[in-house]
Design an enzyme around this catalytic site. Sequence first.
Site, short mmCIF file in Angstrom:
data_model
loop_
_atom_site.label_atom_id
_atom_site.label_comp_id
_atom_site.label_asym_id
_atom_site.label_seq_id
_atom_site.Cartn_x
_atom_site.Cartn_y
_atom_site.Cartn_z
N HIS A 22 0.81 -1.09 0.06
CA HIS A 22 0.10 -0.23 -0.08
C HIS A 22 0.86 1.19 0.12
O HIS A 22 1.25 1.76 0.96
CB HIS A 22 -0.86 -0.23 1.23
CG HIS A 22 -1.94 1.07 1.34
ND1 HIS A 22 -3.41 0.63 1.60
CD2 HIS A 22 -1.85 2.52 1.03
CE1 HIS A 22 -3.99 2.00 1.49
NE2 HIS A 22 -3.24 2.92 1.16
N HIS A 24 1.24 4.82 -2.15
CA HIS A 24 0.91 5.94 -3.34
C HIS A 24 1.96 6.72 -3.91
O HIS A 24 2.73 7.18 -3.32
CB HIS A 24 -0.25 6.68 -2.94
CG HIS A 24 -1.43 6.32 -2.13
ND1 HIS A 24 -2.73 5.91 -2.84
CD2 HIS A 24 -1.75 5.80 -0.84
CE1 HIS A 24 -3.49 5.58 -2.02
NE2 HIS A 24 -2.99 5.39 -0.96
N ASN A 26 2.28 9.30 -5.64
CA ASN A 26 2.51 10.86 -5.14
C ASN A 26 2.73 11.03 -4.05
O ASN A 26 3.23 12.31 -3.45
CB ASN A 26 1.42 11.85 -6.09
CG ASN A 26 1.79 12.03 -7.35
OD1 ASN A 26 2.50 12.93 -7.53
ND2 ASN A 26 1.26 11.06 -8.32
N HIS A 74 0.37 17.42 -6.68
CA HIS A 74 -0.06 17.09 -8.26
C HIS A 74 0.36 18.18 -9.08
O HIS A 74 0.83 18.20 -10.35
CB HIS A 74 -1.67 16.76 -8.30
CG HIS A 74 -1.89 15.36 -7.70
ND1 HIS A 74 -3.03 15.11 -7.07
CD2 HIS A 74 -1.07 14.05 -7.63
CE1 HIS A 74 -3.01 13.84 -6.45
NE2 HIS A 74 -1.78 13.30 -6.81
N PRO A 108 -4.27 7.27 -12.62
CA PRO A 108 -3.84 7.77 -13.81
C PRO A 108 -4.69 9.11 -14.06
O PRO A 108 -5.89 9.22 -13.69
CB PRO A 108 -4.47 6.68 -15.02
CG PRO A 108 -4.45 5.32 -13.99
CD PRO A 108 -4.88 5.92 -12.59
N LYS A 109 -4.01 10.11 -14.53
CA LYS A 109 -4.44 11.59 -14.56
C LYS A 109 -4.67 11.95 -16.10
O LYS A 109 -3.41 11.89 -16.89
CB LYS A 109 -3.67 12.49 -13.72
CG LYS A 109 -3.76 12.03 -12.23
CD LYS A 109 -2.76 12.56 -11.42
CE LYS A 109 -2.58 12.20 -10.02
NZ LYS A 109 -2.04 10.85 -9.93
N HIS A 233 -9.74 1.31 -0.10
CA HIS A 233 -9.72 2.29 0.99
C HIS A 233 -11.06 1.94 1.66
O HIS A 233 -11.87 2.50 1.30
CB HIS A 233 -9.41 3.70 0.93
CG HIS A 233 -7.81 3.85 0.26
ND1 HIS A 233 -7.47 3.21 -0.50
CD2 HIS A 233 -6.88 4.54 1.20
CE1 HIS A 233 -5.98 3.45 -0.67
NE2 HIS A 233 -5.77 4.31 0.18
N GLU A 236 -11.80 4.40 6.02
CA GLU A 236 -10.89 5.31 6.67
C GLU A 236 -11.68 6.36 7.46
O GLU A 236 -11.16 7.21 8.48
CB GLU A 236 -10.15 6.13 5.65
CG GLU A 236 -8.87 6.36 5.94
CD GLU A 236 -8.05 7.17 4.66
OE1 GLU A 236 -8.43 6.78 3.67
OE2 GLU A 236 -6.85 7.36 5.05
N ASP A 312 1.98 6.60 2.41
CA ASP A 312 2.63 8.03 1.88
C ASP A 312 4.04 8.25 2.49
O ASP A 312 3.93 8.91 3.44
CB ASP A 312 1.51 9.00 1.86
CG ASP A 312 0.28 8.93 1.12
OD1 ASP A 312 0.12 8.79 0.09
OD2 ASP A 312 -0.56 8.64 1.94
C1 6MZ Z 1 -7.12 8.06 0.77
C2 6MZ Z 1 -5.07 8.30 -0.36
C3 6MZ Z 1 -4.60 8.40 0.88
O1 6MZ Z 1 -2.44 8.17 -6.94
O2 6MZ Z 1 -1.46 10.79 -7.33
N1 6MZ Z 1 -4.14 8.75 -1.25
N2 6MZ Z 1 -6.23 8.14 -0.24
N3 6MZ Z 1 -6.52 7.95 1.93
C4 6MZ Z 1 -5.01 8.25 2.15
N4 6MZ Z 1 -4.60 8.46 3.20
C5 6MZ Z 1 -3.94 9.15 3.77
N5 6MZ Z 1 -3.08 8.71 0.61
C6 6MZ Z 1 -3.16 8.85 -0.70
O3 6MZ Z 1 -1.13 9.28 -5.17
C7 6MZ Z 1 -1.59 10.21 -4.18
C8 6MZ Z 1 -3.09 9.93 -4.42
O4 6MZ Z 1 -3.37 8.89 -3.34
C9 6MZ Z 1 -4.62 8.83 -2.64
C10 6MZ Z 1 -5.22 10.29 -2.89
O5 6MZ Z 1 -6.21 9.97 -3.94
C11 6MZ Z 1 -3.84 11.19 -3.59
O6 6MZ Z 1 -4.37 11.94 -4.50
P1 6MZ Z 1 -1.40 9.14 -6.71
O7 6MZ Z 1 -0.10 8.75 -7.27
#
Ligand code: 6MZ
Length: 372
Positions: A22, A24, A26, A74, A108-109, A233, A236, A312
């Site tokens: 898990h 992300h 960004n 972003h 994907p954006k 998710h 949360e 993150d």
């Molecule tokens: C929910 C989260 C998150 O996809 O642009 N993201 N969504 N809960 C969280 N807990 C803190 N942390 C990250 O990576 C950034 C994106 O991941 C999701 C959000 O949509 C965020 O914009 P990417 O690479």
Amino acid sequence: MEGGGDMGLMEWCRELPKIELHAHLNGSVRDSTLLELAKDLGEKGVIAFEDVVHVIMKNGRSLPECFKLFDLYHLLTTDHQTVTRITKEVIEDFAAENVVYLELRTTPKKNEAKGMTKCSYMKAVIDGIRAVDTVDVDFDTSGTSNVNCSEATPLNCIGSPIKRKKIYVRLLLSIDRRETTAAALETVNLAMDLKNFGVVGIDLSGNPVIGEWQTFLPALKHAKELGLPITLHCGEVPNHKEIQAMLDICPQRIGHACFLVEEEWKRVKFLKIPVEICLTSNIRTERFSSIYDHFFADLYKAKHQVALCTDDSGLFSTTLSNEFYLAASTFGLNKDEMFLLARSAIQSTFADDEVKHELTKIFDDAANRLII
Ligand code: 6MZ
């Protein structure tokens, strides 16, 4: 008698081979990269650098603050070249922590101003994986087709004749809760198109107080029909109607799960749904008032399948080694237990059996060094 010689616990956690399920993209960007990008955009007059520096460097993050920050991230990372750069750096950072299998997720954006489509965004991510040079990357071994939106060639990044560190990288495509049904479906179809490029599943993420479950359901059902594994998710925030609807579709994994109540946990256990646990993220975003209130210990004692994850790593200034250290020092796990916990995550990956077999061998080899 515990293994690992005289190694301190943190050093041992770093040495431990780890599986990250898990993360992300960004949210995992280095602060130094964000600052450099912000400086550059500041010089071009797109943003006011002084206004964003303290935001990037701030440590405490409430959940709403996180999503404001993602909008800033972003803004900093949205062009193909930067997406490629951050992907490369994030993989190198995970590999440096001895992560041996990384399931990296990203949304994907589309960005017309940058000529970016969801597909070209993913091509930039794939280029980033190809650009990794500090470690051998097993990205995909099956690919014989091209990414349709480009002239990209399929990947198998293992090229070095010298035995070096190796990391398996697979991708999950995220649906952002701000997206429409059509955009979510586009992401699922793209995931299917990129199956030969290491895409192994779908994630639903984004601000949990935004968006309706019914909006994403058609895309998630479509993913199921296509045989694409799903992670959600889930919980949360305490939205029990949604938590129940999420469990109804039997996702292959769930992440966070902070606000599940007893009945919901019973279902998770009955359905044997592995849970991605992000301790630092949950504490920083105040999902629990104390780490000792976290459900990790309950699931661990119940022998339910869990995987420690970073969520993150950039945003929360953590590493997967640190998450293991935190679990060990908070919940009193010894090194043997930590080793088995790290290894058990193999079962929860969306990788094929061959990769799972290779990962098992990696852990078997490490066992001699770390626990015997
Ligand atoms: C929910 C989260 C998150 O996809 O642009 N993201 N969504 N809960 C969280 N807990 C803190 N942390 C990250 O990576 C950034 C994106 O991941 C999701 C959000 O949509 C965020 O914009 P990417 O690479």
